[in-house]
Design a protein around this motif. Structure first.
Motif, PDB file in Angstrom:
ATOM      1  N   VAL A  31      32.988  41.250  43.993  1.00 35.84           N
ATOM      2  CA  VAL A  31      31.668  41.705  43.574  1.00 35.84           C
ATOM      3  C   VAL A  31      31.606  43.209  43.806  1.00 35.84           C
ATOM      4  CG1 VAL A  31      29.183  41.591  44.002  1.00 35.84           C
ATOM      5  CG2 VAL A  31      30.564  39.499  44.085  1.00 35.84           C
ATOM      6  N   ALA A  32      31.252  43.962  42.762  1.00 32.29           N
ATOM      7  CA  ALA A  32      31.287  45.423  42.848  1.00 32.29           C
ATOM      8  C   ALA A  32      29.997  46.035  42.326  1.00 32.29           C
ATOM      9  CB  ALA A  32      32.475  45.969  42.050  1.00 32.29           C
ATOM     10  N   ALA A  33      29.706  47.217  42.826  1.00 34.57           N
ATOM     11  CA  ALA A  33      28.531  47.970  42.388  1.00 34.57           C
ATOM     12  C   ALA A  33      28.836  48.739  41.112  1.00 34.57           C
ATOM     13  CB  ALA A  33      28.098  48.942  43.484  1.00 34.57           C
ATOM     14  N   ASP A  34      27.802  48.957  40.309  1.00 31.06           N
ATOM     15  CA  ASP A  34      27.946  49.705  39.059  1.00 31.06           C
ATOM     16  C   ASP A  34      27.525  51.153  39.276  1.00 31.06           C
ATOM     17  OD1 ASP A  34      28.206  50.561  36.475  1.00 31.06           O
ATOM     18  OD2 ASP A  34      26.970  48.990  35.596  1.00 31.06           O
ATOM     19  N   TYR A  35      28.466  52.064  39.082  1.00 30.62           N
ATOM     20  CA  TYR A  35      28.189  53.486  39.257  1.00 30.62           C
ATOM     21  C   TYR A  35      27.804  54.173  37.953  1.00 30.62           C
ATOM     22  CZ  TYR A  35      30.149  53.170  43.953  1.00 30.62           C
ATOM     23  OH  TYR A  35      30.379  52.839  45.271  1.00 30.62           O
ATOM     24  N   THR A  58      51.587  41.329  38.756  1.00 31.74           N
ATOM     25  CA  THR A  58      51.512  40.293  39.787  1.00 31.74           C
ATOM     26  C   THR A  58      51.185  38.947  39.149  1.00 31.74           C
ATOM     27  OG1 THR A  58      50.519  42.036  41.148  1.00 31.74           O
ATOM     28  CG2 THR A  58      50.597  39.835  42.101  1.00 31.74           C
ATOM     29  N   PRO A  59      52.151  38.311  38.517  1.00 29.03           N
ATOM     30  CA  PRO A  59      51.899  37.021  37.863  1.00 29.03           C
ATOM     31  C   PRO A  59      51.404  35.976  38.873  1.00 29.03           C
ATOM     32  CG  PRO A  59      54.018  37.937  37.193  1.00 29.03           C
ATOM     33  CD  PRO A  59      53.536  38.769  38.339  1.00 29.03           C
ATOM     34  N   GLY A  60      50.473  35.158  38.417  1.00 32.26           N
ATOM     35  CA  GLY A  60      49.973  34.094  39.272  1.00 32.26           C
ATOM     36  C   GLY A  60      48.739  34.463  40.061  1.00 32.26           C
ATOM     37  N   VAL A  61      48.355  35.724  40.071  1.00 38.12           N
ATOM     38  CA  VAL A  61      47.139  36.152  40.774  1.00 38.12           C
ATOM     39  C   VAL A  61      46.147  36.689  39.749  1.00 38.12           C
ATOM     40  CG1 VAL A  61      46.119  37.679  42.490  1.00 38.12           C
ATOM     41  CG2 VAL A  61      48.373  36.687  42.892  1.00 38.12           C
ATOM     42  N   THR A  62      44.951  36.114  39.752  1.00 41.00           N
ATOM     43  CA  THR A  62      43.875  36.534  38.859  1.00 41.00           C
ATOM     44  C   THR A  62      42.762  37.159  39.689  1.00 41.00           C
ATOM     45  OG1 THR A  62      44.377  34.726  37.336  1.00 41.00           O
ATOM     46  CG2 THR A  62      42.197  35.736  37.145  1.00 41.00           C
ATOM     47  N   VAL A  63      42.179  38.220  39.170  1.00 39.15           N
ATOM     48  CA  VAL A  63      41.060  38.865  39.864  1.00 39.15           C
ATOM     49  C   VAL A  63      39.832  38.782  38.969  1.00 39.15           C
ATOM     50  CG1 VAL A  63      40.215  40.929  41.023  1.00 39.15           C
ATOM     51  CG2 VAL A  63      42.680  40.436  40.985  1.00 39.15           C
ATOM     52  N   ASP A  64      38.803  38.120  39.468  1.00 36.91           N
ATOM     53  CA  ASP A  64      37.556  37.899  38.728  1.00 36.91           C
ATOM     54  C   ASP A  64      36.503  38.851  39.294  1.00 36.91           C
ATOM     55  OD1 ASP A  64      35.371  36.966  37.361  1.00 36.91           O
ATOM     56  OD2 ASP A  64      35.255  35.055  38.415  1.00 36.91           O
ATOM     57  N   VAL A  65      36.088  39.824  38.486  1.00 38.02           N
ATOM     58  CA  VAL A  65      35.179  40.865  38.957  1.00 38.02           C
ATOM     59  C   VAL A  65      33.792  40.667  38.362  1.00 38.02           C
ATOM     60  CG1 VAL A  65      34.754  43.345  39.142  1.00 38.02           C
ATOM     61  CG2 VAL A  65      37.110  42.476  39.133  1.00 38.02           C
ATOM     62  N   SER A  66      32.779  40.695  39.233  1.00 40.61           N
ATOM     63  CA  SER A  66      31.376  40.695  38.807  1.00 40.61           C
ATOM     64  C   SER A  66      30.759  42.025  39.213  1.00 40.61           C
ATOM     65  CB  SER A  66      30.608  39.547  39.468  1.00 40.61           C
ATOM     66  OG  SER A  66      31.158  38.296  39.119  1.00 40.61           O
ATOM     67  N   VAL A  67      30.148  42.730  38.268  1.00 40.14           N
ATOM     68  CA  VAL A  67      29.571  44.052  38.519  1.00 40.14           C
ATOM     69  C   VAL A  67      28.055  43.962  38.420  1.00 40.14           C
ATOM     70  CG1 VAL A  67      29.425  46.440  37.704  1.00 40.14           C
ATOM     71  CG2 VAL A  67      31.628  45.232  37.669  1.00 40.14           C
ATOM     72  N   TYR A  68      27.373  44.497  39.440  1.00 41.54           N
ATOM     73  CA  TYR A  68      25.905  44.476  39.481  1.00 41.54           C
ATOM     74  C   TYR A  68      25.376  45.887  39.735  1.00 41.54           C
ATOM     75  CZ  TYR A  68      26.447  39.412  40.095  1.00 41.54           C
ATOM     76  OH  TYR A  68      26.784  38.083  39.938  1.00 41.54           O
ATOM     77  N   SER A  69      24.172  46.134  39.303  1.00 40.71           N
ATOM     78  CA  SER A  69      23.545  47.428  39.562  1.00 40.71           C
ATOM     79  C   SER A  69      23.320  47.599  41.064  1.00 40.71           C
ATOM     80  CB  SER A  69      22.201  47.526  38.834  1.00 40.71           C
ATOM     81  OG  SER A  69      21.208  46.749  39.506  1.00 40.71           O
ATOM     82  N   TRP A  70      23.150  48.856  41.472  1.00 40.81           N
ATOM     83  CA  TRP A  70      22.885  49.119  42.883  1.00 40.81           C
ATOM     84  C   TRP A  70      21.575  48.486  43.343  1.00 40.81           C
ATOM     85  CZ3 TRP A  70      25.846  50.238  46.712  1.00 40.81           C
ATOM     86  CH2 TRP A  70      27.038  50.937  46.511  1.00 40.81           C
ATOM     87  N   ASN A  71      20.679  48.228  42.413  1.00 37.93           N
ATOM     88  CA  ASN A  71      19.424  47.570  42.784  1.00 37.93           C
ATOM     89  C   ASN A  71      19.642  46.117  43.194  1.00 37.93           C
ATOM     90  OD1 ASN A  71      17.866  49.847  42.206  1.00 37.93           O
ATOM     91  ND2 ASN A  71      17.641  49.276  40.053  1.00 37.93           N
ATOM     92  N   ASP A  72      20.760  45.530  42.736  1.00 34.84           N
ATOM     93  CA  ASP A  72      20.966  44.097  42.920  1.00 34.84           C
ATOM     94  C   ASP A  72      22.194  43.716  43.736  1.00 34.84           C
ATOM     95  OD1 ASP A  72      18.747  43.567  41.240  1.00 34.84           O
ATOM     96  OD2 ASP A  72      20.017  43.830  39.467  1.00 34.84           O
ATOM     97  N   VAL A  73      23.180  44.614  43.853  1.00 37.38           N
ATOM     98  CA  VAL A  73      24.493  44.183  44.345  1.00 37.38           C
ATOM     99  C   VAL A  73      24.473  43.761  45.810  1.00 37.38           C
ATOM    100  CG1 VAL A  73      25.300  46.516  44.938  1.00 37.38           C
ATOM    101  CG2 VAL A  73      26.957  44.718  44.309  1.00 37.38           C
ATOM    102  N   ASP A  74      23.793  44.515  46.679  1.00 34.18           N
ATOM    103  CA  ASP A  74      23.757  44.134  48.094  1.00 34.18           C
ATOM    104  C   ASP A  74      23.069  42.780  48.277  1.00 34.18           C
ATOM    105  OD1 ASP A  74      25.107  46.366  49.207  1.00 34.18           O
ATOM    106  OD2 ASP A  74      23.296  47.572  49.079  1.00 34.18           O
TER     107      ASP A  74
END
Length: 415
Positions: A31-35, A58-74
């Motif tokens: 989970v990451a903040a949107d700059y 890196t076969p076999g490893v998937t990274v699933d990223v969700s990006v939220y605004s700074w108003n919502d991420v924390d």
């Protein structure tokens, strides 16, 4: 060697030196903040590129990223943790609460030694709770004094102020020249803790003393806010909006419209001003005695939750994230400062990054919020709510700072 010492040479080697992730079929959730300020420059695009490159190697490893605004991420991360669905990684504004609750991996158990040792020492130190590193700095920024060159010339001012007395006299000259806001003092609830800290530092103190104990009502801090009230606010030099009601975003927008003579700002203001054709200069924030004092630094954090395991995979992915190429790409896209020594050196040597040089120069001596204290969230909220009262007509700055100190002392006892 100094960086290695700051981060701890005796770090455990678990998870270090991993060249390829070992868990086939593992999915890491981040989970990451949107700059960004629009879809065109959303942090989603940055993470998509990083993840694509990492998954290719890196076969076999998937990274699933969700990006939220700074108003919502924390809030989003807090909700996920409370629901027992903590992400593997979170890139947000604070880490201490999760570290104190023993939910996070120690940095020693994640990163390879070269990557861990590469963080700038003062940022790495700020990521510690009880001298153990849990937060990894992800993005950094400092503050400098911005001034409008055209307004300064019209007021007959030659160059930036070098002391508080010069700043006050320059503000008076700007006022006499008809400038609407000679010095913008944003002590409104959006980011009052930042403006406050910069002034406390330039007054020779800060939120805490040298051993990390809150000292909001120190003699130096009372002197600072008494001076602000007497020399700037009471004389009408801080513009038509009362400082307690002025937010940083509004102050920045006014500067970009050419209505403000001086204010503290971070790199984002450069682009705002340039886009509106404002010719500006920057300088170190002057100290009360004419000497430069520590400036304020801000860092955002990466952390790794233990709930799902995947320690080795997390560490390998983070080693990739903190490569110079990725750190520089992110910093340049969002006018931020690199958090590693090697990337900082590369930026300082690049002519295309010259605009960021004043901020880079301030970073080695920057002081950060006391983010390693779980009480800081409560103290910061109290500062945002109350500090503007210290410069209102008839106010006693010392009394307001004493009340804030009582809040800080009480919050500290609950840690």
């Amino acid at each position: 060697m100094a960086a290695l010492s700051a981060l701890g040479l005796m770090a455990t080697l678990a998870g270090c030196g991993v060249s390829e992730a070992s868990g086939a079929g593992v999915t890491l959730k981040l989970v990451a903040a949107d700059y960004g300020d629009s879809e065109a420059n959303s942090s989603r695009k940055y993470w998509d590129a990083v993840v694509k490159a990492y998954e290719k190697k890196t076969p076999g490893v998937t990274v699933d990223v969700s990006v939220y605004s700074w108003n919502d991420v924390d809030r989003k991360v807090k909700e996920l943790v409370a629901a027992g669905e903590a992400p593997d990684l979170a890139q947000i504004g604070t880490y201490a609460d999760y570290a104190s609750a023993e939910r996070l991996y120690e940095v020693d158990d994640l990163l390879s030694i070269p990557v861990q040792a590469g963080f700038l020492p003062q940022l790495a130190d700020a990521g510690k709770v009880r001298r153990v590193a849990y937060g990894m700095p992800f993005a950094a920024s400092t503050r400098v004094l911005f001034y409008n060159k055209k307004l300064f010339a019209q007021a007959g001012i030659d160059g930036a102020p070098r002391s508080w007395s010069e700043l006050a006299s320059d503000a008076e000259a700007l006022d006499e020249a008809g400038v609407e806001t000679p010095y913008a003092l944003p002590l409104g609830p959006e980011e009052a803790q930042a403006e406050t800290m910069q002034w406390l530092l330039s007054g020779g103190a800060g939120y805490t003393d040298n051993v990390g104990t809150y000292r909001l009502d120190s003699d130096e801090n009372v002197r600072t806010f008494t001076w602000l009230k007497d020399k700037l606010v009471d004389k009408g030099l801080t513009g038509p909006t009362a400082p307690a009601e002025l937010n940083r975003a509004d102050a920045f927008a006014a500067f970009a419209r050419g209505e403000v003579g001086m204010l503290n700002g971070h790199p984002t203001l450069m682009r705002m001003a340039a886009d509106r054709g404002v010719e500006y200069g920057t300088a170190a924030m002057p100290g009360f005695d004419g000497r430069e004092h520590a400036t304020m630094g801000v860092a955002d954090w990466m952390m790794a939750f233990k709930q799902n395991g995947h320690r080795d995979e997390i560490g390998d992915f983070l080693d990739f994230v903190y490569s110079d190429e990725n750190v520089l790409d992110f910093s340049r896209e969002y006018d931020l400062l690199p958090v590693t020594a090697s990337a900082s050196e590369a930026m300082a040597a690049e002519k295309d990054d010259a605009d960021l040089a004043p901020f880079l120069d301030e970073l080695p001596d920057a002081r950060l919020y006391p983010v390693g204290k779980t009480s800081w969230a409560d103290v910061s909220a109290a500062v945002k709510e109350q500090i503007g009262r210290a410069v209102r007509p008839g106010a006693e700055p010392g009394a307001v700072l004493e009340q804030l100190q009582q809040t800080a002392t009480g919050a500290d006892r609950e840690e």
